[in-house]
Design an enzyme around this catalytic site. Structure first.
Site, PDB file in Angstrom:
ATOM      1  N   ASP A  29       0.834  -1.201   0.000  1.00 48.76           N
ATOM      2  CA  ASP A  29       0.000   0.000   0.000  1.00 48.76           C
ATOM      3  C   ASP A  29       0.876   1.261   0.000  1.00 48.76           C
ATOM      4  O   ASP A  29       2.021   1.233   0.468  1.00 48.76           O
ATOM      5  CB  ASP A  29      -0.897  -0.031   1.250  1.00 48.76           C
ATOM      6  CG  ASP A  29      -2.095   0.895   1.120  1.00 48.76           C
ATOM      7  OD1 ASP A  29      -2.299   1.483   0.035  1.00 48.76           O
ATOM      8  OD2 ASP A  29      -2.833   1.039   2.112  1.00 48.76           O
ATOM      9  N   ASN A  77     -10.218  -3.458  -7.096  1.00 49.88           N
ATOM     10  CA  ASN A  77      -9.417  -2.372  -7.690  1.00 49.88           C
ATOM     11  C   ASN A  77      -9.922  -1.926  -9.074  1.00 49.88           C
ATOM     12  O   ASN A  77      -9.512  -0.887  -9.586  1.00 49.88           O
ATOM     13  CB  ASN A  77      -7.936  -2.766  -7.790  1.00 49.88           C
ATOM     14  CG  ASN A  77      -7.195  -2.701  -6.469  1.00 49.88           C
ATOM     15  OD1 ASN A  77      -6.240  -3.441  -6.241  1.00 49.88           O
ATOM     16  ND2 ASN A  77      -7.624  -1.813  -5.569  1.00 49.88           N
TER      17      ASN A  77
HETATM   18  C1  FPP Z   1      -1.829   0.160  -3.514  1.00 53.87           C
HETATM   19  O1  FPP Z   1      -1.355   1.472  -3.348  1.00 53.87           O
HETATM   20  C2  FPP Z   1      -1.177  -0.458  -4.661  1.00 53.87           C
HETATM   21  C3  FPP Z   1      -1.811  -1.069  -5.701  1.00 53.87           C
HETATM   22  C4  FPP Z   1      -3.280  -1.228  -5.796  1.00 53.87           C
HETATM   23  C5  FPP Z   1      -1.050  -1.590  -6.841  1.00 53.87           C
HETATM   24  C6  FPP Z   1       0.124  -2.401  -6.418  1.00 53.87           C
HETATM   25  C7  FPP Z   1       0.949  -2.748  -7.565  1.00 53.87           C
HETATM   26  C8  FPP Z   1       2.295  -2.724  -7.534  1.00 53.87           C
HETATM   27  C9  FPP Z   1       3.100  -2.362  -6.367  1.00 53.87           C
HETATM   28  C10 FPP Z   1       3.047  -3.120  -8.715  1.00 53.87           C
HETATM   29  C11 FPP Z   1       2.892  -4.603  -8.892  1.00 53.87           C
HETATM   30  C12 FPP Z   1       3.876  -5.134  -9.768  1.00 53.87           C
HETATM   31  C13 FPP Z   1       3.667  -6.232 -10.505  1.00 53.87           C
HETATM   32  C14 FPP Z   1       4.817  -6.816 -11.164  1.00 53.87           C
HETATM   33  C15 FPP Z   1       2.356  -6.877 -10.697  1.00 53.87           C
HETATM   34  P1  FPP Z   1      -2.378   2.679  -3.535  1.00 53.87           P
HETATM   35  O2  FPP Z   1      -2.396   3.063  -4.966  1.00 53.87           O
HETATM   36  O3  FPP Z   1      -3.725   2.284  -2.988  1.00 53.87           O
HETATM   37  O4  FPP Z   1      -1.710   3.776  -2.645  1.00 53.87           O
HETATM   38  P2  FPP Z   1      -2.461   4.944  -1.865  1.00 53.87           P
HETATM   39  O5  FPP Z   1      -3.285   4.268  -0.788  1.00 53.87           O
HETATM   40  O6  FPP Z   1      -1.338   5.749  -1.311  1.00 53.87           O
HETATM   41  O7  FPP Z   1      -3.293   5.676  -2.840  1.00 53.87           O
END
Ligand code: FPP
Length: 256
Positions: A29, A77
């Protein structure tokens, strides 16, 4: 080798290599907040988050972790803006295009759990190719949860068990917790299907529909670090915290 020799001491983070958790699951996250702090678009956080996946895969494998499960995209998501979803869907393509040789070099096998058939074709292709390319690796399993949701997973398992009963292959009285586990997407990870430790980054303390059945006895570790800033040392800190916990699995004394 004495147990003292097996301890590594890096920047005062001590890890007992004899008791490294076999299965570490991470809710990655904070990509958006990481980007926001730098006045960058949210997707820049996801890109950096992908680089962190590379670093942490290597670090976990070097420490002797058997399964590293990463929550990359949930069944919920899809509610995000289309451009962000499209960007995240391209990340596995870029990740595997550049990183499969390293995975093979480190003997890491790729596994993916989730409703893969609902992903864009290019993403499915990249994922399936990576699974195929690493199928002979015998070291750590890098298990991506992609279009994964625990409630959907449990629903699918219940439907499958109900069908087995309907077909006359199973009596309702024969359904045990093991029957449920065997019908979950983590079954192929046995004997390490349940995480020893579940980590969530970025200060949030929620499970967000991740491995609800499997974390029944996992140690929960919440760190403030945004996922793009998570390093090999943060991983060691998590393991150090885990090693300070006493696991009782509902009993009275430590069993691990
Ligand atoms: C959550 O942070 C993150 C995600 C929903 C996406 C996670 C994906 C990656 C880290 C890359 C994955 C890599 C591969 C190879 C599949 P957020 O966007 O919810 O963060 P925030 O809460 O700060 O908005």
């Amino acid at each position: 080798m004495s147990s003292t020799d097996k301890k590594v001491d890096n920047q005062n983070i001590e890890v007992d290599l004899d008791h490294v958790p076999s299965h570490i699951a991470i809710i990655m996250d904070g990509n958006g907040r990481w980007a926001q702090k730098r006045h960058l678009p949210r997707v820049a956080g996801h890109k950096q988050g992908m680089n962190t996946v590379k670093t942490i895969t290597k670090a976990a494998s070097d420490l002797g972790v058997k399964v590293l499960t990463l929550y990359a995209f949930s069944t919920e998501n899809w509610k995000r803006p289309k451009a962000e979803v499209n960007y995240i869907m391209k990340l596995p393509v870029s990740f595997f295009n550049t990183f499969v040789p390293d995975l093979i070099k480190n003997n890491v096998r790729v596994n993916v759990m989730g409703y893969i058939e609902e992903l864009p074709e290019g993403t499915q292709k990249a994922v399936n190719q990576a699974i195929e390319d690493t199928k002979d690796c015998t070291g750590m399993v890098l298990n991506f949860a992609l279009n994964y949701g625990s409630q959907a997973e449990i629903t699918t398992a219940v439907k499958s068990i109900a069908n087995q009963v309907k077909m006359g292959n199973l009596e309702p009285e024969e359904v045990t917790p093991d029957t449920i586990s065997e019908n979950l997407m983590t079954h192929s990870l046995a004997p390490f299907e349940n995480p020893d430790v579940l980590v969530r980054t970025s200060g949030e303390e929620r499970l967000s529909n991740f491995l609800l059945w499997q974390v029944a006895y996992s140690e929960l570790v919440f760190v403030q670090t945004h996922w793009p800033d998570f390093t090999a040392d943060t991983l060691k800190e998590v393991i150090h915290t885990f090693q300070g916990r006493q696991r009782r699995f509902g009993g009275l004394k430590e069993t691990n």
